[in-house]
Design a protein around this motif. Sequence first.
Motif, PDB file in Angstrom:
ATOM      1  N   VAL A 199     -18.710 -13.732  25.734  1.00 46.69           N
ATOM      2  CA  VAL A 199     -18.012 -12.912  26.729  1.00 46.69           C
ATOM      3  C   VAL A 199     -16.520 -13.169  26.649  1.00 46.69           C
ATOM      4  CG1 VAL A 199     -17.652 -12.543  29.201  1.00 46.69           C
ATOM      5  CG2 VAL A 199     -19.964 -12.679  28.295  1.00 46.69           C
ATOM      6  N   ALA A 200     -16.134 -14.424  26.578  1.00 47.99           N
ATOM      7  CA  ALA A 200     -14.712 -14.766  26.513  1.00 47.99           C
ATOM      8  C   ALA A 200     -14.066 -14.192  25.256  1.00 47.99           C
ATOM      9  CB  ALA A 200     -14.540 -16.278  26.566  1.00 47.99           C
ATOM     10  N   LEU A 201     -14.762 -14.271  24.138  1.00 43.59           N
ATOM     11  CA  LEU A 201     -14.214 -13.737  22.900  1.00 43.59           C
ATOM     12  C   LEU A 201     -14.077 -12.226  22.950  1.00 43.59           C
ATOM     13  CD1 LEU A 201     -16.050 -15.922  20.235  1.00 43.59           C
ATOM     14  CD2 LEU A 201     -13.634 -16.002  20.868  1.00 43.59           C
ATOM     15  N   LEU A 202     -15.069 -11.565  23.497  1.00 44.20           N
ATOM     16  CA  LEU A 202     -15.006 -10.109  23.598  1.00 44.20           C
ATOM     17  C   LEU A 202     -13.885  -9.662  24.517  1.00 44.20           C
ATOM     18  CD1 LEU A 202     -18.796  -9.211  23.719  1.00 44.20           C
ATOM     19  CD2 LEU A 202     -17.199  -8.800  21.849  1.00 44.20           C
ATOM     20  N   VAL A 203     -13.736 -10.324  25.615  1.00 41.51           N
ATOM     21  CA  VAL A 203     -12.676  -9.970  26.554  1.00 41.51           C
ATOM     22  C   VAL A 203     -11.320 -10.313  25.970  1.00 41.51           C
ATOM     23  CG1 VAL A 203     -11.679 -10.494  28.812  1.00 41.51           C
ATOM     24  CG2 VAL A 203     -14.129 -10.117  28.597  1.00 41.51           C
ATOM     25  N   GLY A 204     -11.231 -11.445  25.298  1.00 40.98           N
ATOM     26  CA  GLY A 204      -9.964 -11.885  24.729  1.00 40.98           C
ATOM     27  C   GLY A 204      -9.492 -11.046  23.558  1.00 40.98           C
ATOM     28  N   CYS A 205     -10.386 -10.335  22.928  1.00 36.07           N
ATOM     29  CA  CYS A 205     -10.017  -9.545  21.752  1.00 36.07           C
ATOM     30  C   CYS A 205      -9.733  -8.087  22.079  1.00 36.07           C
ATOM     31  CB  CYS A 205     -11.149  -9.603  20.719  1.00 36.07           C
ATOM     32  SG  CYS A 205     -11.394 -11.249  20.060  1.00 36.07           S
ATOM     33  N   SER A 206      -9.808  -7.728  23.305  1.00 37.51           N
ATOM     34  CA  SER A 206      -9.624  -6.330  23.662  1.00 37.51           C
ATOM     35  C   SER A 206      -8.427  -6.168  24.588  1.00 37.51           C
ATOM     36  CB  SER A 206     -10.884  -5.808  24.348  1.00 37.51           C
ATOM     37  OG  SER A 206     -11.090  -6.497  25.559  1.00 37.51           O
ATOM     38  N   ASP A 207      -8.021  -4.945  24.753  1.00 32.35           N
ATOM     39  CA  ASP A 207      -6.963  -4.629  25.716  1.00 32.35           C
ATOM     40  C   ASP A 207      -7.604  -3.969  26.907  1.00 32.35           C
ATOM     41  OD1 ASP A 207      -4.732  -5.571  24.370  1.00 32.35           O
ATOM     42  OD2 ASP A 207      -4.682  -3.798  23.090  1.00 32.35           O
ATOM     43  N   PRO A 208      -7.171  -4.191  28.069  1.00 36.47           N
ATOM     44  CA  PRO A 208      -6.126  -5.133  28.465  1.00 36.47           C
ATOM     45  C   PRO A 208      -6.633  -6.570  28.424  1.00 36.47           C
ATOM     46  CG  PRO A 208      -7.068  -4.123  30.407  1.00 36.47           C
ATOM     47  CD  PRO A 208      -7.728  -3.482  29.216  1.00 36.47           C
ATOM     48  N   ARG A 209      -5.707  -7.488  28.433  1.00 38.39           N
ATOM     49  CA  ARG A 209      -6.027  -8.911  28.393  1.00 38.39           C
ATOM     50  C   ARG A 209      -5.693  -9.558  29.727  1.00 38.39           C
ATOM     51  NH1 ARG A 209      -4.419 -10.967  22.435  1.00 38.39           N
ATOM     52  NH2 ARG A 209      -5.250  -9.183  21.342  1.00 38.39           N
ATOM     53  N   LEU A 210      -6.331 -10.680  29.987  1.00 36.16           N
ATOM     54  CA  LEU A 210      -6.022 -11.429  31.201  1.00 36.16           C
ATOM     55  C   LEU A 210      -4.693 -12.150  31.015  1.00 36.16           C
ATOM     56  CD1 LEU A 210      -9.455 -12.973  32.186  1.00 36.16           C
ATOM     57  CD2 LEU A 210      -8.259 -11.083  33.272  1.00 36.16           C
ATOM     58  N   ASP A 211      -3.818 -11.976  31.986  1.00 32.77           N
ATOM     59  CA  ASP A 211      -2.500 -12.603  31.973  1.00 32.77           C
ATOM     60  C   ASP A 211      -2.479 -13.651  33.070  1.00 32.77           C
ATOM     61  OD1 ASP A 211       0.146 -13.344  32.058  1.00 32.77           O
ATOM     62  OD2 ASP A 211       0.914 -11.336  32.476  1.00 32.77           O
ATOM     63  N   ALA A 212      -2.497 -14.915  32.688  1.00 29.74           N
ATOM     64  CA  ALA A 212      -2.529 -16.001  33.668  1.00 29.74           C
ATOM     65  C   ALA A 212      -1.165 -16.664  33.837  1.00 29.74           C
ATOM     66  CB  ALA A 212      -3.569 -17.037  33.255  1.00 29.74           C
ATOM     67  N   SER A 213      -0.110 -15.930  33.519  1.00 27.23           N
ATOM     68  CA  SER A 213       1.228 -16.496  33.648  1.00 27.23           C
ATOM     69  C   SER A 213       1.632 -16.704  35.101  1.00 27.23           C
ATOM     70  CB  SER A 213       2.253 -15.613  32.936  1.00 27.23           C
ATOM     71  OG  SER A 213       2.289 -14.323  33.521  1.00 27.23           O
ATOM     72  N   SER A 214       1.036 -15.940  36.009  1.00 27.79           N
ATOM     73  CA  SER A 214       1.255 -16.119  37.447  1.00 27.79           C
ATOM     74  C   SER A 214       0.021 -15.598  38.170  1.00 27.79           C
ATOM     75  CB  SER A 214       2.495 -15.368  37.926  1.00 27.79           C
ATOM     76  OG  SER A 214       2.268 -13.972  37.894  1.00 27.79           O
ATOM     77  N   GLU A 215      -0.107 -15.939  39.433  1.00 32.06           N
ATOM     78  CA  GLU A 215      -1.263 -15.483  40.201  1.00 32.06           C
ATOM     79  C   GLU A 215      -1.266 -13.959  40.321  1.00 32.06           C
ATOM     80  OE1 GLU A 215      -3.321 -16.155  44.570  1.00 32.06           O
ATOM     81  OE2 GLU A 215      -1.863 -17.609  43.838  1.00 32.06           O
ATOM     82  N   GLU A 216      -0.107 -13.390  40.563  1.00 28.81           N
ATOM     83  CA  GLU A 216      -0.008 -11.926  40.694  1.00 28.81           C
ATOM     84  C   GLU A 216      -0.351 -11.231  39.377  1.00 28.81           C
ATOM     85  OE1 GLU A 216       3.375  -8.537  41.536  1.00 28.81           O
ATOM     86  OE2 GLU A 216       3.647 -10.520  42.425  1.00 28.81           O
ATOM     87  N   ALA A 217       0.174 -11.757  38.276  1.00 32.01           N
ATOM     88  CA  ALA A 217      -0.117 -11.177  36.963  1.00 32.01           C
ATOM     89  C   ALA A 217      -1.604 -11.281  36.651  1.00 32.01           C
ATOM     90  CB  ALA A 217       0.705 -11.879  35.882  1.00 32.01           C
ATOM     91  N   PHE A 218      -2.217 -12.408  37.017  1.00 27.81           N
ATOM     92  CA  PHE A 218      -3.650 -12.588  36.778  1.00 27.81           C
ATOM     93  C   PHE A 218      -4.464 -11.561  37.560  1.00 27.81           C
ATOM     94  CE2 PHE A 218      -7.765 -14.503  37.838  1.00 27.81           C
ATOM     95  CZ  PHE A 218      -8.266 -14.674  36.555  1.00 27.81           C
ATOM     96  N   GLU A 219      -4.142 -11.387  38.835  1.00 26.44           N
ATOM     97  CA  GLU A 219      -4.883 -10.434  39.666  1.00 26.44           C
ATOM     98  C   GLU A 219      -4.753  -9.008  39.144  1.00 26.44           C
ATOM     99  OE1 GLU A 219      -3.651 -11.029  43.717  1.00 26.44           O
ATOM    100  OE2 GLU A 219      -4.448 -13.066  43.759  1.00 26.44           O
ATOM    101  N   GLN A 220      -3.557  -8.625  38.724  1.00 23.65           N
ATOM    102  CA  GLN A 220      -3.347  -7.274  38.199  1.00 23.65           C
ATOM    103  C   GLN A 220      -4.098  -7.070  36.888  1.00 23.65           C
ATOM    104  OE1 GLN A 220       0.900  -6.870  37.948  1.00 23.65           O
ATOM    105  NE2 GLN A 220       1.113  -6.355  40.121  1.00 23.65           N
ATOM    106  N   SER A 221      -4.006  -8.036  35.992  1.00 21.33           N
ATOM    107  CA  SER A 221      -4.693  -7.891  34.713  1.00 21.33           C
ATOM    108  C   SER A 221      -6.204  -7.956  34.884  1.00 21.33           C
ATOM    109  CB  SER A 221      -4.209  -8.941  33.708  1.00 21.33           C
ATOM    110  OG  SER A 221      -4.516 -10.248  34.139  1.00 21.33           O
ATOM    111  N   LEU A 222      -6.680  -8.742  35.843  1.00 23.92           N
ATOM    112  CA  LEU A 222      -8.108  -8.824  36.119  1.00 23.92           C
ATOM    113  C   LEU A 222      -8.642  -7.468  36.575  1.00 23.92           C
ATOM    114  CD1 LEU A 222     -10.636 -10.585  36.316  1.00 23.92           C
ATOM    115  CD2 LEU A 222      -9.934 -11.171  38.642  1.00 23.92           C
ATOM    116  N   GLU A 223      -7.898  -6.794  37.441  1.00 20.47           N
ATOM    117  CA  GLU A 223      -8.299  -5.456  37.892  1.00 20.47           C
ATOM    118  C   GLU A 223      -8.395  -4.492  36.715  1.00 20.47           C
ATOM    119  OE1 GLU A 223      -5.777  -4.001  41.014  1.00 20.47           O
ATOM    120  OE2 GLU A 223      -6.203  -5.728  42.291  1.00 20.47           O
TER     121      GLU A 223
END
Length: 64
Positions: free
Chosen positions: A11-35
């Motif tokens: 699952v992690a590899l599939l998610v990590g290889c596709s767009d969009p990607r999870l951005d964990a640079s900040s909490e706000e960026a993570f929440e937006q990319s998660l959506e």
Amino acid sequence: MKKLFACLLCVALLVGCSDPRLDASSEEAFEQSLEQVVEKMSEEEREDFAEALLIVMLHNITRD
């Protein structure tokens, strides 16, 4: 346990290889990319992803 780890890794590899990607640079960026990531998933994929994400988060908490 090994089977669960293998599943999570896939699952992690599939998610990590596709767009969009999870951005964990900040909490706000993570929440937006998660959506963005989950909006394109089926309900089953969302459930699997949520479970995998929870396991990764709990693993990081217990390591500290």
